[in-house]
Enzyme design. Structure first.
Site, PDB file in Angstrom:
ATOM      1  N   GLU A  51     -49.367 -18.353  -4.301  1.00 38.34           N
ATOM      2  CA  GLU A  51     -50.157 -17.124  -4.488  1.00 38.34           C
ATOM      3  C   GLU A  51     -50.054 -16.313  -3.184  1.00 38.34           C
ATOM      4  O   GLU A  51     -49.964 -15.099  -3.187  1.00 38.34           O
ATOM      5  CB  GLU A  51     -51.619 -17.478  -4.791  1.00 38.34           C
ATOM      6  N   ARG A  90     -53.127 -13.272 -11.460  1.00 40.19           N
ATOM      7  CA  ARG A  90     -52.744 -13.024 -10.053  1.00 40.19           C
ATOM      8  C   ARG A  90     -51.409 -12.297  -9.877  1.00 40.19           C
ATOM      9  O   ARG A  90     -50.713 -12.517  -8.905  1.00 40.19           O
ATOM     10  CB  ARG A  90     -52.721 -14.324  -9.241  1.00 40.19           C
ATOM     11  N   SER A 102     -56.558 -19.098  -1.946  1.00 38.88           N
ATOM     12  CA  SER A 102     -55.762 -20.153  -2.578  1.00 38.88           C
ATOM     13  C   SER A 102     -54.299 -19.988  -2.187  1.00 38.88           C
ATOM     14  O   SER A 102     -53.751 -18.888  -2.276  1.00 38.88           O
ATOM     15  CB  SER A 102     -55.869 -20.066  -4.098  1.00 38.88           C
TER      16      SER A 102
END
Ligand code: FAD
Length: 258
Positions: free
Chosen positions: A254, A142, A184
């Site tokens: 995130e 990510r 998320s």
């Protein structure tokens, strides 16, 4: 370039924010360095005082084939990329289905599902006007260090759209909450899951105002109707604090808080 008022309470996937002036960049423009670039706002939480924002205009929403490569503009929505791949029997993009956003956002986040990530299939990115090979860009779970604005990217064309893979990936999505969210909220820490930690500290399902840690998937911060930035930030900070105190783990967001 021109200004456009974007209402983030409608545009962002988590439906939080307010009408904000965003500078729209056209192909002929020199891209400014003093503004934060947004894509489809599927991974953003906009505060009442965001930094100056900019966005790539539809000039950057294209897809073309050249010398065995697919060249895709950074403003291209993922859904349209998957449709193109399906129609033209191209392999590799199946995982982008139901992964909302633009190509630019996917590149910056190295977005992915399970073991499928955009960098796995990427050849190169045009960043600040210069083509850079994927292998020369630091990237991982990510994140990708683009050090600039991606305007287009190149992918080697491999034939064979995999409808079964698409189906399997779509099934994985079936346990996701249906309320507005930004995906998320936290990255999974090494060898663990942020959602599991949120459950362990007993905050799954916790609600503040109209924001809630989803009771379907603990790592999704969902907006039940009129959720505010302040409520979202309160819930994020609370989880970080409790997970650190009770589990000794530092969770990293995130979601990008602007
Ligand atoms: C319901 C839901 C499910 C999701 N599931 C997943 C998932 O399974 N896996 C996953 O990885 N993500 C998931 N996400 C998050 C989101 O889909 C991805 O992060 C997506 O790549 C964001 O794209 P965007 O265009 O909306 O980017 P934005 O949210 O607008 O921006 C994200 C970041 O990308 C940067 N950026 C955008 N465009 C460019 C560019 N052209 N050049 C340089 N930087 C740029 C921005 O500055 C920002 O830092 C989910 C989100 C939602 C709402």
């Amino acid at each position: 370039m021109f200004f456009k008022t974007i209402d983030f309470s409608k545009y962002s996937s988590i439906k939080v924010g307010q009408p904000t002036e965003v500078l729209m960049i056209e192909k002929k423009d020199t891209i400014p360095h003093d503004r934060y670039l947004i894509g489809g706002a599927n991974n953003l939480l906009i505060s009442p005082t965001p930094p100056p924002l900019m966005m790539l205009s539809k000039d950057f929403a294209f897809i073309k084939e050249e010398d065995g490569y697919l060249i895709i503009g950074a403003a291209m929505p993922t859904g349209r990329i998957v449709s193109y791949a399906k129609k033209n029997d191209i392999s590799g993009f199946e995982f982008c289905s139901k992964l909302p956003g633009t190509l630019g956002g996917m590149l910056a986040m190295n977005a992915g599902v399970k073991t499928y990530e955009i960098f796995n299939i990427l050849h190169s990115i045009k960043i600040n006007g210069e083509w850079i090979l994927a292998k020369d860009i630091a990237h991982g779970y990510r994140f990708a260090t683009l050090n600039g604005i991606a305007t287009e990217a190149k992918f080697k064309i491999i034939k064979g759209f995999d409808a079964q893979r698409l189906e399997a990936l779509l099934n994985l999505r079936s346990n996701q909450p249906h309320e507005p969210s930004a995906g998320s909220a936290f990255k999974n820490p090494k060898d663990d899951y942020a959602g599991r930690l949120i459950e362990e500290i007993g905050l799954k399902g916790l609600r503040k105002g109209d924001m809630q840690w989803s009771d379907v998937h603990a790592n999704f911060l969902v907006n039940l109707e009129n959720g505010t930035f302040e409520d979202a930030k309160y819930l994020i900070d609370l989880v970080k604090e409790k997970v650190l105190k009770e589990c000794g783990v530092t969770l990293l967001e995130e979601i990008k808080i602007l």
